[in-house]
Scaffold this motif. Structure first.
Motif, mmCIF file in Angstrom:
data_model
loop_
_atom_site.group_PDB
_atom_site.id
_atom_site.type_symbol
_atom_site.label_atom_id
_atom_site.label_comp_id
_atom_site.label_asym_id
_atom_site.label_seq_id
_atom_site.Cartn_x
_atom_site.Cartn_y
_atom_site.Cartn_z
ATOM 1 N N UNK A 176 -60.447 25.175 4.851
ATOM 2 C CA UNK A 176 -59.655 24.713 5.996
ATOM 3 C C UNK A 176 -59.745 23.214 6.234
ATOM 4 N N UNK A 177 -60.451 22.497 5.387
ATOM 5 C CA UNK A 177 -60.648 21.065 5.597
ATOM 6 C C UNK A 177 -59.415 20.240 5.226
ATOM 7 N N UNK A 178 -58.526 20.818 4.419
ATOM 8 C CA UNK A 178 -57.321 20.086 4.020
ATOM 9 C C UNK A 178 -56.060 20.746 4.558
ATOM 10 N N UNK A 179 -56.207 21.477 5.650
ATOM 11 C CA UNK A 179 -55.056 22.089 6.313
ATOM 12 C C UNK A 179 -54.825 21.369 7.644
ATOM 13 N N UNK A 180 -53.907 21.856 8.429
ATOM 14 C CA UNK A 180 -53.635 21.222 9.723
ATOM 15 C C UNK A 180 -54.456 21.858 10.846
ATOM 16 N N UNK A 181 -55.407 22.709 10.490
ATOM 17 C CA UNK A 181 -56.229 23.367 11.505
ATOM 18 C C UNK A 181 -57.339 22.474 12.034
ATOM 19 N N UNK A 207 -53.691 11.560 6.157
ATOM 20 C CA UNK A 207 -52.576 11.582 7.105
ATOM 21 C C UNK A 207 -51.280 11.943 6.387
ATOM 22 N N UNK A 208 -51.111 11.407 5.182
ATOM 23 C CA UNK A 208 -49.916 11.714 4.397
ATOM 24 C C UNK A 208 -49.828 13.178 4.012
ATOM 25 N N UNK A 209 -50.983 13.860 3.941
ATOM 26 C CA UNK A 209 -51.014 15.293 3.631
ATOM 27 C C UNK A 209 -50.740 16.154 4.862
ATOM 28 N N UNK A 210 -50.559 15.498 6.003
ATOM 29 C CA UNK A 210 -50.239 16.253 7.208
ATOM 30 C C UNK A 210 -51.395 16.458 8.166
ATOM 31 N N UNK A 211 -52.561 15.901 7.845
ATOM 32 C CA UNK A 211 -53.695 16.044 8.747
ATOM 33 C C UNK A 211 -53.519 15.104 9.940
ATOM 34 N N UNK A 212 -53.882 15.589 11.100
ATOM 35 C CA UNK A 212 -53.663 14.859 12.341
ATOM 36 C C UNK A 212 -54.796 13.869 12.587
ATOM 37 N N UNK A 236 -60.522 22.566 11.527
ATOM 38 C CA UNK A 236 -61.532 22.168 10.546
ATOM 39 C C UNK A 236 -61.208 20.832 9.883
ATOM 40 N N UNK A 237 -59.922 20.522 9.805
ATOM 41 C CA UNK A 237 -59.511 19.292 9.126
ATOM 42 C C UNK A 237 -60.064 18.048 9.821
ATOM 43 N N UNK A 238 -60.394 18.169 11.110
ATOM 44 C CA UNK A 238 -60.911 17.004 11.836
ATOM 45 C C UNK A 238 -62.271 16.552 11.309
ATOM 46 N N UNK A 239 -63.008 17.481 10.676
ATOM 47 C CA UNK A 239 -64.267 17.094 10.041
ATOM 48 C C UNK A 239 -63.990 16.143 8.880
ATOM 49 N N UNK A 240 -62.912 16.424 8.167
ATOM 50 C CA UNK A 240 -62.519 15.587 7.031
ATOM 51 C C UNK A 240 -62.090 14.198 7.523
ATOM 52 N N UNK A 241 -61.310 14.185 8.605
ATOM 53 C CA UNK A 241 -60.850 12.931 9.197
ATOM 54 C C UNK A 241 -62.037 12.094 9.663
ATOM 55 N N UNK A 242 -62.947 12.729 10.378
ATOM 56 C CA UNK A 242 -64.130 12.041 10.898
ATOM 57 C C UNK A 242 -64.985 11.475 9.769
ATOM 58 N N UNK A 243 -65.182 12.265 8.716
ATOM 59 C CA UNK A 243 -66.030 11.854 7.602
ATOM 60 C C UNK A 243 -65.450 10.645 6.875
ATOM 61 N N UNK A 244 -64.142 10.664 6.614
ATOM 62 C CA UNK A 244 -63.496 9.541 5.925
ATOM 63 C C UNK A 244 -63.562 8.274 6.782
#
Length: 320
Positions: A80-85, A108-113, A87-95
Motif C-alpha cells: 500500500x506504500x505506492x497507492x493513494x491510500x 507525486x507524479x504516480x498519484x500519491x498525495x 499507507x502512501x504517506x509513509x513513503x512521502x514522509x520518508x522521501x
C-alpha cells in the motif's frame, strides 16, 4: 556478501543496510526473498517480515528509476506504500525526510498525495530545498495554514534541530493570513512555545536559540539576572514549565544546560517534584542525584517504591 556490497555503495552519509537495499531493483528483490528466512533489526526490534522497510528503503536511497522497476510487483503493491491510500504517506514522509526532491516529485507524479507529512518529513531532515519547493507549489501552499504550522511543522522543525529550518518556519508562521498573531500573543509567546518543544525533544541548540530570542524580547539577560529562577520555573498554559517538561520527557541535555547556566540556583528539589509526580525515568533520577546533587532520604525511597507498577524500574532504582 550481498549486504556487505550494498553497504559498500550506500550513500556516504548513511551507511545503513536499510538505505542500501533500496539502491537497485535487484537488491530489493534479493532482500524480499530473504524476508521470512531471517530476522533483522528494524527500529530496534527484530522482524522477519520487513517488506514495508524494503520499499521505504527505495525512498531513502533516492533513485526514482528503482521505483518504476518495482512498481508493478505484487508484493510491493500489497504494502500500500505506492497507492493513494493512507499507507502512501509513509513513503512521502520518508522521501522528504531523506531530502530527495526528485523522488518526491516522482511519487507525486504516480498519484500519491503530498500532505503535511511531506512538510514534517523535510523539517525533520533539515531540508530547506524540499520545504521551499513544497511551499512554492500553490496546490501545496494551501495546506500550510496557521494550524498546521503550529500543530505539526513547528514541532517537527524543533525536533529536527536545524536553525535554518526554524528560521524558515518562523517566517512562514507569520506570513499565514490566519496567523496575524492570533495564535500567539506576541513574538515572545512564539519563542516560549519553541522553548517548551525543545525541552520536550532535548534539542538543546534550538532551546538556547529560543531562550536568547525570549531574552531579547524581554530585554533582560535570560539565564542570569535579575532572577533566572523566576523564568525557568514559571508555569505555562498547560501547567508545565521548562524544567518540569525536561524532567518529564527525559531531556538530559536541556537539564544539563540549565544546571550549567543556573549553577546553585538550579532547584533540584523542584525537578524532583516533577519526577515523582510524573513517574520519570531512571536516567533523569540518576542525573538528579549525580549532577544536580539531589539529597537522598527516606522520602526518596518511598517515592521510588511508588513506581511499583514498573517492577524492573523500581528494583533498578532501589539497587542504585
Amino acid at each position: 556478501a550481498v549486504v556487505a556490497a550494498a553497504v559498500g555503495v550506500a550513500p556516504k552519509d548513511a551507511l545503513s543496510w536499510l538505505r542500501a537495499m533500496g539502491l537497485s531493483s535487484s537488491l530489493v528483490e534479493w532482500f524480499y526473498h530473504s524476508s521470512g528466512d531471517k530476522s533483522v533489526l528494524v527500529k530496534g526490534e527484530k522482524q522477519t517480515d520487513y517488506r514495508h522497510e524494503i520499499v521505504l528503503a527505495v525512498a531513502k536511497a533516492g533513485n526514482p528509476s528503482v521505483l518504476h522497476e518495482i512498481y508493478d510487483l505484487h508484493w510491493v503493491r500489497k504494502t500500500g506504500l505506492l497507492t493513494t491510500g493512507q499507507n502512501s504517506q509513509k513513503m512521502i514522509y520518508t522521501a522528504a525526510k531523506a531530502g530527495h526532491l526528485f523522488m518526491l516529485q516522482e511519487l507525486e507524479g504516480m498519484g500519491l498525495w503530498l500532505s503535511m507529512r511531506a512538510f514534517t518529513g523535510a523539517a525533520m531532515g533539515g531540508h530547506l530545498h524540499v520545504l521551499n519547493w513544497l511551499r512554492d507549489a500553490s496546490e501545496h501552499a494551501l495546506q500550510l495554514d496557521y494550524g498546521n504550522i503550529k500543530g505539526q511543522l513547528m514541532p517537527a522543525a524543533v525536533r529536527g534541530g536545524s536553525f535554518s529550518v526554524m528560521k524558515l518556519v518562523h517566517k512562514w508562521a507569520f506570513l499565514s493570513p490566519e496567523a496575524n498573531w492570533a495564535g500567539w500573543e506576541d513574538e515572545n509567546d512564539y519563542w516560549e512555545k519553541v522553548m517548551g518543544l525543545a525541552s520536550d525533544y532535548d534539542s538543546v541548540g534550538i532551546f538556547m536559540h529560543a531562550a536568547i530570542r525570549v531574552r531579547n524580547e524581554y530585554d533582560v539577560q535570560f539565564f542570569r539576572v535579575p532572577d533566572p529562577m523566576e523564568y525557568c520555573y514559571q508555569d505555562y498554559e498547560d501547567g508545565a514549565n521548562v524544567v518540569g517538561r525536561a524532567v518529564e520527557t527525559g531531556s538530559l541535555k536541556v537539564l544539563q544546560l540549565m544546571l550549567d547556566e543556573l549553577g546553585d540556583k538550579f532547584d533540584a528539589f523542584h525537578a524532583w517534584d516533577h519526577w515523582k509526580n510524573y513517574q520519570g525515568g531512571p536516567k533523569v533520577f540518576k542525573w538528579l542525584v549525580e549532577k544536580a546533587k539531589l539529597q537522598i532520604d527516606g522520602h526518596t525511597y518511598e517515592e521510588v517504591v511508588k513506581h511499583g507498577e514498573e517492577p524492573n524500574l523500581c528494583f533498578d532504582l532501589l539497587d542504585y
